[in-house]
Write an enzyme that holds these catalytic residues in place. Structure first.
Site, short mmCIF file in Angstrom:
data_model
loop_
_atom_site.label_atom_id
_atom_site.label_comp_id
_atom_site.label_asym_id
_atom_site.label_seq_id
_atom_site.Cartn_x
_atom_site.Cartn_y
_atom_site.Cartn_z
N ALA A 35 -13.25 -43.22 -17.55
CA ALA A 35 -13.99 -44.17 -18.37
C ALA A 35 -15.49 -44.00 -18.16
CB ALA A 35 -13.58 -45.60 -18.01
N ASP A 36 -16.29 -44.40 -19.16
CA ASP A 36 -17.74 -44.51 -18.92
C ASP A 36 -18.08 -46.00 -18.91
OD1 ASP A 36 -17.98 -45.40 -21.55
OD2 ASP A 36 -18.65 -43.46 -22.31
N SER A 37 -19.36 -46.31 -18.69
CA SER A 37 -19.72 -47.72 -18.49
C SER A 37 -19.42 -48.56 -19.73
CB SER A 37 -21.19 -47.84 -18.10
OG SER A 37 -22.00 -47.33 -19.14
N ASP A 39 -16.91 -48.00 -21.81
CA ASP A 39 -15.46 -48.22 -21.81
C ASP A 39 -15.11 -49.41 -20.92
OD1 ASP A 39 -14.90 -45.97 -23.41
OD2 ASP A 39 -14.88 -44.64 -21.67
#
Lengths: 77, 316
Positions: A35-37, A39
């Site tokens: 995930a990224d921030s 997400d």
């Protein structure tokens, strides 16, 4: 209590598009599940919707793993 | 008849045009010129400490009594002291980038500031609305500097449908057609960066401005995708070197080290070959250096013509 966990895992699987089998208690959304921030923001909002709660930013910042989410939700529910 | 939107009332400005708070570029001189012309000028705090930014605030207040803004880059090592400065100075409008301003919103508003965060997604826009921010800036990947994934065209209407506070469109806008298009999508105004770099009052090096004037459509390239912090800047020796390293799978710290201090080199020293000439995809459209007031006047006039004529013609 295990019900919260299984619902959390289901949401994580759905939101981050990963198999349920790939997720365990220690899975970090960013480091393990890709995930990224942004997400993570969506994930937190999905928890809010599923459990009908409001998670403030200060708390959301500390929710980094499946366990973090389960523990937090158990505390406030 | 004058082009006005709800944003004008909210921010107490005459024209729904905001100048982006670009690090190093958005100084007091530029912000004052834009505000004096009826838009909203913004000082870019970037990575600068509070004492430096205080001087820029003083400059604006000396040059104009119109409202102005301060952009706080939340990842800056000086973010905390800039936040305190913003509160002490009661800055009329605070925009934020590179992070979530959540816990500071109430304090800013208690000091009388309007709070307008830059958001890169629908989910974050919804969270910001819940925190009762006053408006949001939705910036597409067309923009210069640090960018997100989605285009202005795709993201703006999706955010507008998700929230009920005013949305300001940014990224890829530099003329009246862009303003008219943004308003048509439902935006309450626009924020422009690259266009205002080429304002006469902008203190950036001549070389930096000339590089933008010379840029063509495909020149604003993205570097640093592999680092997770992509940046749009004009193609030059630096961007080619970074691209090569990224293709070779070079580790993030090495790439970030190469990029450190490069924006300053371009803006202040005019090093447009080894510096990072941050600019948006719309750079290719910008052909002249004009006073900020003229940029704003042209934008409004052209947008009015587009809205009045073109839209009607389409229906005939």
């Amino acid at each position: 209590m295990d019900k919260i966990k299984s619902r959390v895992i289901e949401i994580v699987a759905e939101e981050l598009a990963v198999d349920v089998d790939e997720i365990n208690e220690d899975s970090s959304f960013i480091d393990d599940l890709g995930a990224d921030s942004l997400d993570v923001v969506e994930l937190v909002m999905a928890f809010e919707e599923e459990f009908d709660v409001e998670i403030p930013d200060e708390d959301a910042e500390d929710i980094r793993t499946v366990d973090d989410a389960v523990n937090y939700l158990e505390d406030i529910l | 008849m004058a082009l006005k939107t709800e944003l004008c009332d909210l921010l107490n400005i005459e024209k729904p045009i905001i100048q982006g708070g670009m690090a190093w570029v958005a100084t007091g001189e530029l912000a004052a010129a834009v505000s004096a012309a009826g838009g909203l000028g913004i000082i870019g705090a970037g990575n600068a400490p509070a004492d430096v930014i205080k001087k820029e605030i003083d400059k604006v207040r000396k040059l104009t009594d119109k409202p102005f803004g301060l952009n706080i880059m939340l990842l800056s090592p000086f973010a905390e002291e800039i936040i305190e400065l913003a509160i002490t100075e009661k800055i009329p409008v605070i925009t934020t980038g590179a992070g979530n301003p959540g816990k500071h919103v109430k304090r800013f508003q208690a000091a009388g500031s309007k709070v307008v965060p830059v958001v890169p997604s629908v989910a974050l826009a919804r969270r910001m609305e819940r925190l009762k921010v006053d408006a949001v800036i939705v910036e597409g990947t067309e923009a210069g500097g640090h960018i997100g994934e989605l285009t202005t065209m795709a993201l703006v209407p999706q955010v507008i449908d998700a929230i009920s506070i005013p949305v300001i469109a940014a990224g890829g806008i530099a003329d009246g057609r862009g303003l008219a298009a943004a308003l048509t999508l439902g935006a309450a105004g626009v924020q422009m960066g690259t266009r205002f770099v080429c304002a006469a009052e902008c203190t950036a090096a001549e070389e930096f401005k000339t590089a933008i004037l010379k840029a063509r459509d495909r020149d604003a390239v993205v570097t640093g995708r592999s680092t997770g912090h992509p940046v749009r800047n004009l193609k030059n020796t630096l961007t080619k070197r970074i691209a090569k390293l990224e293709q070779a799978g070079t580790a993030t710290p090495e790439i970030e080290e190469l990029a450190t201090g490069r924006l300053r080199a371009a803006v202040i020293e005019g090093d447009v070959t080894e510096g990072s000439v941050m600019a948006g995809q719309i750079a290719g459209l910008i052909a002249d250096i004009l006073p900020a007031a003229e940029i704003i006047e042209n934008l409004i006039q052209d947008a009015e013509i587009v809205i009045k004529n073109n839209c009607n013609n389409l229906l005939n």
